[in-house]
Structures are given as C-alpha cells and as structure tokens.
Design a protein around this motif. Structure first.
Motif, PDB file in Angstrom:
ATOM      1  N   SER A 106      84.473  21.926   6.576  1.00  0.00           N
ATOM      2  CA  SER A 106      85.812  21.703   6.006  1.00  0.00           C
ATOM      3  C   SER A 106      85.729  22.095   4.378  1.00  0.00           C
ATOM      4  O   SER A 106      84.845  21.580   3.740  1.00  0.00           O
ATOM      5  N   LEU A 141      81.669  18.160   9.539  1.00  0.00           N
ATOM      6  CA  LEU A 141      82.847  18.337   8.684  1.00  0.00           C
ATOM      7  C   LEU A 141      82.505  18.654   7.177  1.00  0.00           C
ATOM      8  O   LEU A 141      83.227  19.264   6.512  1.00  0.00           O
ATOM      9  N   ALA A 154      88.382  22.576  12.404  1.00  0.00           N
ATOM     10  CA  ALA A 154      88.245  22.367  10.969  1.00  0.00           C
ATOM     11  C   ALA A 154      89.523  23.264  10.103  1.00  0.00           C
ATOM     12  O   ALA A 154      89.754  22.759   9.095  1.00  0.00           O
ATOM     13  N   LEU A 155      89.412  24.420  10.643  1.00  0.00           N
ATOM     14  CA  LEU A 155      90.236  25.426   9.833  1.00  0.00           C
ATOM     15  C   LEU A 155      91.622  25.388  10.285  1.00  0.00           C
ATOM     16  O   LEU A 155      92.406  26.111   9.962  1.00  0.00           O
ATOM     17  N   SER A 199      87.526  21.720   1.664  1.00  0.00           N
ATOM     18  CA  SER A 199      87.597  20.890   0.507  1.00  0.00           C
ATOM     19  C   SER A 199      86.405  19.691   0.645  1.00  0.00           C
ATOM     20  O   SER A 199      86.037  19.308  -0.705  1.00  0.00           O
ATOM     21  N   ASP A 219      95.585  23.423  11.799  1.00  0.00           N
ATOM     22  CA  ASP A 219      96.229  22.524  11.133  1.00  0.00           C
ATOM     23  C   ASP A 219      97.639  22.139  12.074  1.00  0.00           C
ATOM     24  O   ASP A 219      97.957  23.090  12.766  1.00  0.00           O
ATOM     25  N   ALA A 244      84.534  29.455   8.651  1.00  0.00           N
ATOM     26  CA  ALA A 244      83.983  28.377   8.210  1.00  0.00           C
ATOM     27  C   ALA A 244      82.659  27.980   7.769  1.00  0.00           C
ATOM     28  O   ALA A 244      82.172  27.386   7.049  1.00  0.00           O
ATOM     29  N   TYR A 296      90.987  12.220   4.380  1.00  0.00           N
ATOM     30  CA  TYR A 296      91.606  12.813   3.506  1.00  0.00           C
ATOM     31  C   TYR A 296      92.654  11.729   2.707  1.00  0.00           C
ATOM     32  O   TYR A 296      92.558  11.608   1.658  1.00  0.00           O
TER      33      TYR A 296
END
Length: 641
Positions: free
Chosen positions: A194, A190, A229-230, A196, A232, A373, A115
């Motif tokens: 992911s 990813l 991945a989902l 984004s 945080d 996902a 990111y």
C-alpha cells in the motif's frame, strides 16, 4: 559451495539443503541482488532466510523488513527470532494496526479500517483527547525504559500491549519506537504494497529504501494481495449517505453536486445492468461524470476542484465528530477521495473501470498489474520472495516485475514412500459437468477416503459454490456417519472465530479424527500448519479457476499485451494451479510425515495442468476410480512395510 555462516542459526542440526539455502541468501544480500526462492513445506524457510540475511544486515547497518500475509505467519517469525536471540543477540518487533494496538475506547469502538484509524489517532492527539499519548510525554523515562527492555528480546504484540496498558502508555507509539531501533520488523504485506502505508512507515523509521532488506514470505499470495491493495470500490449507498451528510452540515453546493452525480449513476446502472444476471460490466470512466457535465454545464477542471473541496470538508467533519464522541466517518470525504483517484486513473491501461452489483451497486477500480505495487523494490538493498509454490519461477518474476533476481528451486523433502497422489479419472467441476449426480459421485469418493485415512482429513473445494454443491448432495450427514467430527469454513467470520474452529479440528486428531471443509486459496488451505495426525490427507475437489468475469478477462488481455502468448496462462491457469498445490502441501510438514492427496478432477492428469505441479506430486500421481482409490489407500495406510 562455501560453508554458510551459521552464527544466527539457533538449532542443533540443519535439514537437507538448508545450508545451500542460507548461503544463497547471504551471497545474494551481500551483492545487493534479489532472489525468488521456492522451497517445500517443512523446509524451514523462515529461519533459513533470517540466518542468511542477519549477518549481512548487521555488517552493513541495514534493517530487515519481514512481510507475511497473516497474523499467524507473523507470530511464527517472532518465535524464530526468539530462538535466534538465545544464540546471537537480535532485536525484532511485530507491527500491528492502530486498532489492534490501541487502548483508547473511542478508536477501538468506532474504527474498522486502517485508514480511518490513522485519521482518528491523528485527530485525538491533535485535540489532546488521548490520555495515553499525553502520558507518553509525561512519562518519557518509563517510555524509553520500555523501548530498551523490548529491544533485548523479540516480543509478540500481546506482550507489548500488556506492559503498555500497565503503565497507561500508547502501545502503537511504543511499537513504532521499538521498530526505529530494531534489527527486524515483522509486518503484513500491506506495509509494503500500500503506497500510503509504506511511505508512512519509511518516514516513521527515518530510513531510505536503500537501508532495507525486504523478505516476502508465502510470496505466492503477492499477486492477489497487490491487486487488492491497488484497487478500490465506492458503493452507491456511500454516495447517498454523503448527500445526507452534506444536508446535515449545510453544504448545499456539495449536496446539489452529489445529487446530480447520483442521478447520473442511477441512469448508468439502469442502462448497463438492467439484466439481473449481469453482475458487473466495464465502463468508459468519463461516463460517470457525463450527467454532471451536461446538467451543470461544468468542466472536468471544475469537477476536480469540487472533489478536492469535498476531501477538505471531510477532514473537518471527521474532526467535528471526534470532538462530539461520534463515529469518525465522513461520507463526503470518502466520495471525494475515491472520485479523485478515479479521475486520476483515466487513460491508464493497467486499470479496469467497472459498474458492479456484486456487493450492492457500486463503482470499482480494479488494478490489473500487480507489479505496480512492487516498483519500490528497485530502490531497496535486496529483496527475497520465498514460498513453497512459485513454479514456474520465471512466470512469477515476470508477473511481479522483479529485476536482478536469482531464481532457485529446492527439491522436495517428502520421501516417495510417504507421498500418495490419487486423481479421480471420472469426475470434474468443469462448469458444464456440474450436476447433483456428479456431486453425489464426489461425495462417495470423499466419504470412502475419510473412512480409510486415519484421524484428520481436509476437504478443500474449488469455490464456495462447489462446497455448497457437495453439501446439497448430503456430504455433511454422510461424513458424520463415519464417526468423525465435521467442521465447515464459513465466509465472513473473524480470524479469531476461524482460529478457534481450526484449533478444535486439530484437537480431534487425538481422538477419532475430524474433517475440515474449506476452499482452495482460503485461509485454512494456505498458511496453516497441520502437524502429525492433524491432517493425514487432503481431498481437493476441482481446480480453482476463476469465473470468466469481465475483470478476469481484462486481466488476461492486459497480460497478453504485456507478455505476448502468455496472457491466459499468467492471468487464468497458473494462479489456480498454485492454489491447488498450496492446499496439497498441507499434508507434509516433514520428510517423515505420510499423507494422501486425492484430487477429484481428471483435468489434473492433462500435461498442460500437471506441468505446474512440483515433481513429488507428479512422480506419485495415479489415475483412479472409486474401487482403485480404496485399494491404494488401504495399501498405503494399512499394509506392513
């Protein structure tokens, strides 16, 4: 069965069942359906699935997105594409992160995650500070010539990087341009799981989801990878750094907001995690804002407005730091992004909100439903999820939410006489049974097996805790006394360091042999290829059941609600059994390779455990004590046929 289309098959002969696999894939792709396929280690799954999909993709004008977990697995796909290209023209490219495909000193020096690298790259281009991007505009002819050159034959990232460096062009942009026209794009999970990153990829390719055939290799990894991945995490350290950053940039209102927020978190942690033995605890998500609301008398809407301001301020701070040649981070922006996500997920049953001290005091958002996902698979032309360990296929289909899926399990290629599975009936890593005495008994098993199994042996444990228990019982010293070198998998080392260690371990197969100590579910017990004498036996210590933490218990409850009567099985037992089977599969890369699998846990003999194992393991499974293990190993390795 219809004869398969072998126009893209690059080898002289097919392995057993490969023709059926290829035809199944071709037919599924033609119909626009999905397939979940289990095929054993050494089957040739990669080249088979490519041979099946490429004719259909070519005929329908579709692009193939081939996804793998590790760089090693991705490189292997490129090797197969190179082989295919020698017979039938096919173009392919492997996507890597900006950090790995960047020549700019600033980005390679200051960024650690995808990111941040994306933000930095965007800002460097915007500010005109990337010479390679500027060269790309000036050297359009050379850039386009390179694109066409790499479309003639699939190439590894290092090859693209080398050419781009010579011409001082951006390797990342070059790779993306090749991907726009390539038949096959190879990438990490990813890029799909992911949201984004996936949307950015689809946009850059200029395609719709319906233009894609998706392949997930080693798909047994998907549930854990999707959850990761989902999810945080935000540390209290980051919040405190954000306060200092706000003071530095004279954002007084933000500094005050964050100071009160941090005080509220401190109160929560003191209340909920006062017992040092408790590593994490669930929390009502609204409580993290309670101190803010009570102190400032503000509404949730005002909090959201402030968080959005923090995200905007963070973008400006990153740009400012890039101009000054400083690390491109913004703690304010990071806190704003995390808390906006936290706020947006309040009320969702598929997320767990945690206070944690596992890696320092932090807030954690833990996703509970890996199928979230993969919802985009509803829109793709076809999807293939393949692995050597997906049994039972129906359970994998349920957990990952795959619709319109054909299920197929191909039989083992291991010859019965080349497979040996021995289960110790007097030891286990069950929590209440772990003791120094039990670890010493396990060490006896391991040392005796290492003496009798020729050349290289792998020892994979249920966890690093179990591995440490064995080391405390003098395992390393006793193994070294056998004359074989000992290699120990370490947590936190880089991929390159680990690869170098594994390469050294494999090299000992040409000498006296070696022992590799690691964990089930780790990078050396899955995805690594050990051929010939590089791993003649594996010793599996325990069953890798997860600790019953709040997140594991929440996963079980969630699955129980979604799949009544199956929650504990889907969320606890099955993932562990798959990890064990994956580790066991390291010994057999072909039908002709002999291999011993020794499992140090009597629970494997229980029917409800072994039902999740492949037929070839169950058929050759024998309960043993130390004496019988020696006897069976001697017969297997040293008696004449």
């Amino acid at each position: 069965m219809q004869e398969p289309d072998l126009s893209y098959f690059p080898y002289e002969s097919l392995r057993p069942n490969q023709a059926e696999f290829i035809e199944l894939v071709r037919e599924t792709a033609e119909r626009g359906e999905n397939a979940i396929i289990e095929a054993p280690t050494g089957f040739g799954k990669t080249v088979s699935v490519l041979t099946g999909v490429l004719p259909v993709a070519g005929e329908l004008g579709l692009k193939v997105l081939y996804l793998a977990r590790t760089h090693r697995q991705m490189d292997r796909v490129i090797e197969e594409l190179k082989a295919i290209n020698r017979k039938a023209k096919v173009s392919g490219v492997e996507l890597r992160s900006r950090k790995e495909l960047c020549l700019h000193n600033y980005l390679t020096k200051f960024t650690n995650d995808a990111y941040t690298a994306m933000i930095v790259c965007k800002n460097l281009k915007k500010l005109g500070k990337c010479e390679f991007y500027e060269n790309e505009k000036r050297k359009k002819a050379e850039f386009n010539e390179l694109v066409n050159f790499f479309l003639k034959s699939p190439s590894h990232p290092s090859e693209i990087l080398s050419y781009a460096e010579t011409l001082e062009l951006c390797p990342y942009d070059l790779t993306k341009r090749i991907a726009e026209k390539a038949d096959v794009i190879v990438a990490s999970y990813l890029y799909a799981i992911s949201p984004s990153i996936r949307e950015s990829l689809i946009s850059s390719l200029g395609v719709d989801y319906s233009d894609l055939i998706i392949i997930f290799d080693e798909a047994h990894n998907l549930p854990d990878q999707a959850i990761s991945a989902l999810s945080d995490r935000l540390s209290i350290h980051t919040v405190n750094r954000a306060i200092k950053e706000a003071d530095e940039y004279r954002e007084n209102e933000i500094a005050n907001f964050l100071s009160i927020f941090a005080k509220g978190l401190e109160l929560l942690f003191n209340e909920r995690l006062s017992d040092r033995e408790i590593m994490e605890t669930p929390i009502q998500p609204e409580l993290v804002f309670a101190h803010l609301i009570n102190t400032l008398g503000i509404s949730p809407r005002w909090i959201v407005k402030t968080l959005n301001e923090m995200v905007s301020i963070g973008e400006a701070i990153r740009e400012d730091r890039i101009e000054k040649g400083k690390p491109p981070r913004s703690y304010i922006g990071r806190v704003g992004e995390f808390l906006l996500l936290w706020f947006s997920l309040i009320g969702r049953e598929d997320y767990l909100f945690l206070l944690s001290r596992e890696r320092g005091l932090s807030l954690e958002l833990v996703a509970l439903d890996p199928s979230r996902a993969l919802t985009f698979l509803h829109d793709v032309h076809s999807a293939f999820l393949i692995s050597g360990t997906l049994t039972p296929l129906e359970a994998f289909r349920d957990v990952m939410g795959i619709e319109r899926a054909r299920l197929k399990k191909f039989p083992r290629i291991v010859k019965r006489e080349n497979a040996q599975v021995l289960v110790a009936k007097d030891v286990s890593t069950r929590g209440e049974e772990r003791s120094l005495a039990v670890y010493k008994k396990m060490v006896d098993y391991i040392v005796e097996a290492v003496k009798l199994i020729p050349k290289n042996v792998g020892v994979f444990t249920a966890s690093y805790e179990v591995l440490q228990g064995l080391l405390s019982a003098n395992l390393q010293v006793r193994l070294e006394e056998t004359g074989k070198a000992v290699f120990i998998e370490r947590q936190g080392v880089s991929s390159s360091e680990n690869d170098a260690m594994v390469a050294s371990f494999k090299a000992h197969a040409r000498g006296n042999g070696a022992v590799l100590l690691g964990v089930m579910g780790g990078r050396n017990s899955e995805g690594q290829d050990y051929s010939g004498d590089e791993m003649n036996g594996v010793i599996l210590v325990g069953i890798p059941y997860a600790r019953p933490t709040p997140r594991v218990q929440a996963q079980i409850r969630y699955f129980e609600k979604k799949f009544p009567g199956k929650g504990r099985y889907y969320g606890y037992y099955l993932p562990a059994h798959r990890k064990l089977v994956q580790a066991a599969g390291r010994v057999h890369r072909s039908a002709e390779e002999k291999g011993s699998i020794i499992i140090l846990d009597y629970r494997v003999l229980w029917r409800n455990v072994r039902k999740d194992f492949p037929d070839w393991m169950v058929e050759t499974m024998r309960p043993v004590d130390l004496v019988r293990m020696r006897l069976y190993l001697k017969r297997f390795w040293f008696s004449r046929p």
